[in-house]
Write a protein that holds these residues in place. Structure first.
Motif, PDB file in Angstrom:
ATOM      1  N   ASP A 184      -3.433  -9.138 -18.090  1.00 19.80           N
ATOM      2  CA  ASP A 184      -4.751  -8.585 -18.410  1.00 19.80           C
ATOM      3  C   ASP A 184      -4.767  -7.081 -18.098  1.00 19.80           C
ATOM      4  OD1 ASP A 184      -7.368  -8.301 -19.102  1.00 19.80           O
ATOM      5  OD2 ASP A 184      -8.131  -9.907 -17.826  1.00 19.80           O
ATOM      6  N   GLU A 185      -4.660  -6.289 -19.130  1.00 18.61           N
ATOM      7  CA  GLU A 185      -4.676  -4.825 -19.024  1.00 18.61           C
ATOM      8  C   GLU A 185      -3.671  -4.285 -17.998  1.00 18.61           C
ATOM      9  OE1 GLU A 185      -8.570  -3.126 -18.721  1.00 18.61           O
ATOM     10  OE2 GLU A 185      -9.453  -4.634 -20.003  1.00 18.61           O
ATOM     11  N   PRO A 186      -2.389  -4.591 -18.169  1.00 22.90           N
ATOM     12  CA  PRO A 186      -1.406  -4.187 -17.158  1.00 22.90           C
ATOM     13  C   PRO A 186      -1.101  -2.697 -17.134  1.00 22.90           C
ATOM     14  CG  PRO A 186      -0.291  -5.169 -19.024  1.00 22.90           C
ATOM     15  CD  PRO A 186      -1.767  -5.331 -19.279  1.00 22.90           C
ATOM     16  N   ILE A 187      -1.536  -1.947 -18.168  1.00 25.28           N
ATOM     17  CA  ILE A 187      -1.181  -0.515 -18.159  1.00 25.28           C
ATOM     18  C   ILE A 187      -2.389   0.377 -17.915  1.00 25.28           C
ATOM     19  CG2 ILE A 187       0.915  -0.765 -19.543  1.00 25.28           C
ATOM     20  CD1 ILE A 187      -0.674   0.288 -21.950  1.00 25.28           C
ATOM     21  N   ASN A 188      -3.519  -0.244 -17.586  1.00 24.31           N
ATOM     22  CA  ASN A 188      -4.690   0.588 -17.249  1.00 24.31           C
ATOM     23  C   ASN A 188      -4.373   1.420 -16.018  1.00 24.31           C
ATOM     24  OD1 ASN A 188      -6.142  -0.443 -19.277  1.00 24.31           O
ATOM     25  ND2 ASN A 188      -7.895  -1.032 -18.020  1.00 24.31           N
ATOM     26  N   ASN A 189      -4.871   2.600 -15.982  1.00 21.39           N
ATOM     27  CA  ASN A 189      -4.712   3.512 -14.831  1.00 21.39           C
ATOM     28  C   ASN A 189      -3.280   3.989 -14.602  1.00 21.39           C
ATOM     29  OD1 ASN A 189      -7.444   3.048 -14.232  1.00 21.39           O
ATOM     30  ND2 ASN A 189      -6.870   1.171 -13.142  1.00 21.39           N
ATOM     31  N   LEU A 190      -2.394   3.806 -15.578  1.00 22.53           N
ATOM     32  CA  LEU A 190      -1.028   4.321 -15.400  1.00 22.53           C
ATOM     33  C   LEU A 190      -0.851   5.586 -16.231  1.00 22.53           C
ATOM     34  CD1 LEU A 190       1.204   1.107 -15.630  1.00 22.53           C
ATOM     35  CD2 LEU A 190       0.011   2.076 -13.660  1.00 22.53           C
ATOM     36  N   ASP A 191      -0.003   6.503 -15.734  1.00 25.38           N
ATOM     37  CA  ASP A 191       0.266   7.697 -16.537  1.00 25.38           C
ATOM     38  C   ASP A 191       1.121   7.305 -17.744  1.00 25.38           C
ATOM     39  OD1 ASP A 191       3.156   8.013 -16.072  1.00 25.38           O
ATOM     40  OD2 ASP A 191       2.576   8.402 -14.002  1.00 25.38           O
ATOM     41  N   ILE A 192       1.264   8.224 -18.691  1.00 25.09           N
ATOM     42  CA  ILE A 192       1.859   7.854 -19.987  1.00 25.09           C
ATOM     43  C   ILE A 192       3.300   7.332 -19.829  1.00 25.09           C
ATOM     44  CG2 ILE A 192       2.384  10.283 -20.524  1.00 25.09           C
ATOM     45  CD1 ILE A 192       1.792   9.465 -23.502  1.00 25.09           C
ATOM     46  N   LYS A 193       4.084   7.975 -18.946  1.00 20.61           N
ATOM     47  CA  LYS A 193       5.479   7.534 -18.750  1.00 20.61           C
ATOM     48  C   LYS A 193       5.485   6.123 -18.143  1.00 20.61           C
ATOM     49  CE  LYS A 193      10.005   8.307 -17.394  1.00 20.61           C
ATOM     50  NZ  LYS A 193      10.302   7.045 -16.769  1.00 20.61           N
ATOM     51  N   SER A 194       4.621   5.910 -17.152  1.00 21.11           N
ATOM     52  CA  SER A 194       4.569   4.587 -16.512  1.00 21.11           C
ATOM     53  C   SER A 194       4.079   3.520 -17.494  1.00 21.11           C
ATOM     54  CB  SER A 194       3.644   4.611 -15.292  1.00 21.11           C
ATOM     55  OG  SER A 194       4.053   5.619 -14.406  1.00 21.11           O
ATOM     56  N   GLN A 195       3.189   3.914 -18.421  1.00 23.00           N
ATOM     57  CA  GLN A 195       2.716   2.946 -19.426  1.00 23.00           C
ATOM     58  C   GLN A 195       3.885   2.464 -20.286  1.00 23.00           C
ATOM     59  OE1 GLN A 195      -0.500   4.353 -21.875  1.00 23.00           O
ATOM     60  NE2 GLN A 195      -1.794   4.811 -20.132  1.00 23.00           N
ATOM     61  N   TYR A 196       4.716   3.426 -20.734  1.00 21.82           N
ATOM     62  CA  TYR A 196       5.845   3.039 -21.581  1.00 21.82           C
ATOM     63  C   TYR A 196       6.906   2.282 -20.779  1.00 21.82           C
ATOM     64  CZ  TYR A 196       3.924   5.213 -25.674  1.00 21.82           C
ATOM     65  OH  TYR A 196       3.108   5.492 -26.748  1.00 21.82           O
ATOM     66  N   ASP A 197       7.134   2.693 -19.530  1.00 21.59           N
ATOM     67  CA  ASP A 197       8.089   1.957 -18.674  1.00 21.59           C
ATOM     68  C   ASP A 197       7.632   0.501 -18.536  1.00 21.59           C
ATOM     69  OD1 ASP A 197       9.593   4.165 -18.263  1.00 21.59           O
ATOM     70  OD2 ASP A 197       8.901   4.567 -16.220  1.00 21.59           O
ATOM     71  N   MET A 198       6.327   0.344 -18.295  1.00 24.13           N
ATOM     72  CA  MET A 198       5.782  -1.007 -18.114  1.00 24.13           C
ATOM     73  C   MET A 198       5.919  -1.827 -19.393  1.00 24.13           C
ATOM     74  SD  MET A 198       4.414  -3.007 -16.017  1.00 24.13           S
ATOM     75  CE  MET A 198       4.071  -1.824 -14.744  1.00 24.13           C
ATOM     76  N   ASN A 221       0.818  -1.219   0.000  1.00 23.52           N
ATOM     77  CA  ASN A 221       0.000   0.000   0.000  1.00 23.52           C
ATOM     78  C   ASN A 221       0.853   1.270   0.000  1.00 23.52           C
ATOM     79  OD1 ASN A 221       0.933  -0.040   2.572  1.00 23.52           O
ATOM     80  ND2 ASN A 221      -1.063  -0.005   3.590  1.00 23.52           N
ATOM     81  N   GLN A 222       2.175   1.113  -0.109  1.00 18.22           N
ATOM     82  CA  GLN A 222       3.060   2.295  -0.182  1.00 18.22           C
ATOM     83  C   GLN A 222       3.657   2.439  -1.581  1.00 18.22           C
ATOM     84  OE1 GLN A 222       5.692   0.924   2.899  1.00 18.22           O
ATOM     85  NE2 GLN A 222       4.776   2.283   4.432  1.00 18.22           N
ATOM     86  N   LEU A 223       2.976   1.869  -2.577  1.00 16.61           N
ATOM     87  CA  LEU A 223       3.524   1.898  -3.937  1.00 16.61           C
ATOM     88  C   LEU A 223       2.624   2.705  -4.864  1.00 16.61           C
ATOM     89  CD1 LEU A 223       4.322  -1.909  -4.353  1.00 16.61           C
ATOM     90  CD2 LEU A 223       5.950  -0.099  -3.762  1.00 16.61           C
ATOM     91  N   SER A 224       3.233   3.226  -5.935  1.00 19.22           N
ATOM     92  CA  SER A 224       2.420   3.861  -6.982  1.00 19.22           C
ATOM     93  C   SER A 224       1.756   2.747  -7.797  1.00 19.22           C
ATOM     94  CB  SER A 224       3.310   4.695  -7.906  1.00 19.22           C
ATOM     95  OG  SER A 224       4.107   3.827  -8.693  1.00 19.22           O
ATOM     96  N   GLY A 225       0.806   3.129  -8.649  1.00 16.48           N
ATOM     97  CA  GLY A 225       0.110   2.140  -9.491  1.00 16.48           C
ATOM     98  C   GLY A 225       1.091   1.350 -10.351  1.00 16.48           C
ATOM     99  N   GLY A 226       2.076   2.049 -10.919  1.00 21.48           N
ATOM    100  CA  GLY A 226       3.047   1.387 -11.796  1.00 21.48           C
ATOM    101  C   GLY A 226       3.939   0.425 -11.023  1.00 21.48           C
ATOM    102  N   GLU A 227       4.372   0.863  -9.844  1.00 22.62           N
ATOM    103  CA  GLU A 227       5.234  -0.013  -9.014  1.00 22.62           C
ATOM    104  C   GLU A 227       4.454  -1.254  -8.583  1.00 22.62           C
ATOM    105  OE1 GLU A 227       7.520   3.944  -7.326  1.00 22.62           O
ATOM    106  OE2 GLU A 227       6.009   2.956  -6.091  1.00 22.62           O
TER     107      GLU A 227
END
Ligand code: ADP
Length: 250
Positions: free
Chosen positions: A159-173, A133-139
């Motif tokens: 299954d939809e691993p990049i939903n709800n992530l900001d654009i930078k986190s989507q590309y990192d993921m 519970n101390q992590l961001s959505g991407g982490e």
């Protein structure tokens, strides 16, 4: 390698998958696309043996999963569902849970080594003592993937691993998923809603429509006709640097 052969499935007599066939290869990302309710999650759950198909077969490395026990499936398939509940565990403990499939009671030194390597590989080493519970959505999403990797799977279902992530986190993921697929020689099947990201990262595409495979193949299948039919939206497809970009044609 994953082979799905003529799978059909119904929930309470309502047919949601109709004669689905597809092949997914190792070191490749296969994107599963289609509008909400087209049957993508159901298909992943059948491959993971959470659900049993009414007819048809699923083969992992030429072995019919009907003949693989549920607990052994977890050694072959890492499944990262859309919704995961947060429990009060640390990142390290969560990834260690991926090793439970190999052990009855005790986790060994080898299990801990695998967890350490997985945390390093996924860039989570510095977070290992944090609570979930101390992590961001991407982490958090990375931890779910790392737990699946600790199972040492041949197939990764996302299954939809990049939903709800900001654009930078989507590309990192997506870059992490690409690295996992290529370097660990995994067969990755990923459900994505962003067709442009799918087009950039995936090797193969399967488009589901009303429980049927409407189109499958390489990037060439991402035509405006196919996308319009699958998603009920008028689009233009533009090609930039060998990638197709799908834009609404409003
Ligand atoms: P997608 O992942 O493409 O959004 P799903 O596989 O989740 O599609 O759902 C396919 C169809 O099956 C939808 O019509 C959905 O309402 C239905 N469905 C999904 N899960 C269940 C369930 N547990 N019981 C009954 N119907 C379900």
């Amino acid at each position: 390698m994953l082979k799905i052969d003529n799978i059909s499935f119904s929930y309470n007599n309502k047919k949601v998958l109709k004669s689905i066939s597809l092949n997914a290869k190792n070191t490749e990302i296969t994107a599963l696309l289609g509008k909400n309710g087209s049957g993508k999650t159901t298909l992943l759950k059948i491959v993971n043996k959470f659900l049993k198909a009414d007819s048809g077969q699923v083969f992992i490395d030429n072995k019919d999963i009907n003949y693989i026990r549920r607990k052994d499936i977890a050694k072959l398939v890492g499944y990262c569902p859309q919704q995961t509940t947060h429990v009060m565990l640390t990142v390290y403990e969560t990834v260690l849970c991926g090793r439970i499939v190999y052990n009855k009671y005790f986790l060994s030194k080898k299990d801990r080594e695998i967890v350490d390597k997985t945390l390093e590989f996924t860039g989570l080493k510095d977070f290992s003592h944090r609570n979930l519970n101390q992590l961001s959505g991407g982490e958090f999403q990375k931890v779910i993937i790392a737990r699946a990797l600790a199972q040492k799977p041949k197939i990764l279902l996302l299954d939809e691993p990049i939903n709800n992530l900001d654009i930078k986190s989507q590309y990192d993921m997506m870059n992490l998923i690409l690295k996992i697929t290529k370097e660990l020689e995994i067969t990755t099947v990923i459900v994505l809603h962003d067709i442009n990201i799918a087009s950039k990262y995936a090797d193969r595409f399967i488009i589901l429509n009303n429980g049927c495979v409407m189109a499958s193949g390489n990037q060439d299948i991402l035509t405006s006709e196919v996308i319009e039919k699958a998603f009920n939206i008028k689009v233009e497809v533009k090609y930039i640097n060998n990638n197709s970009f799908i834009l609404p044609a409003t």
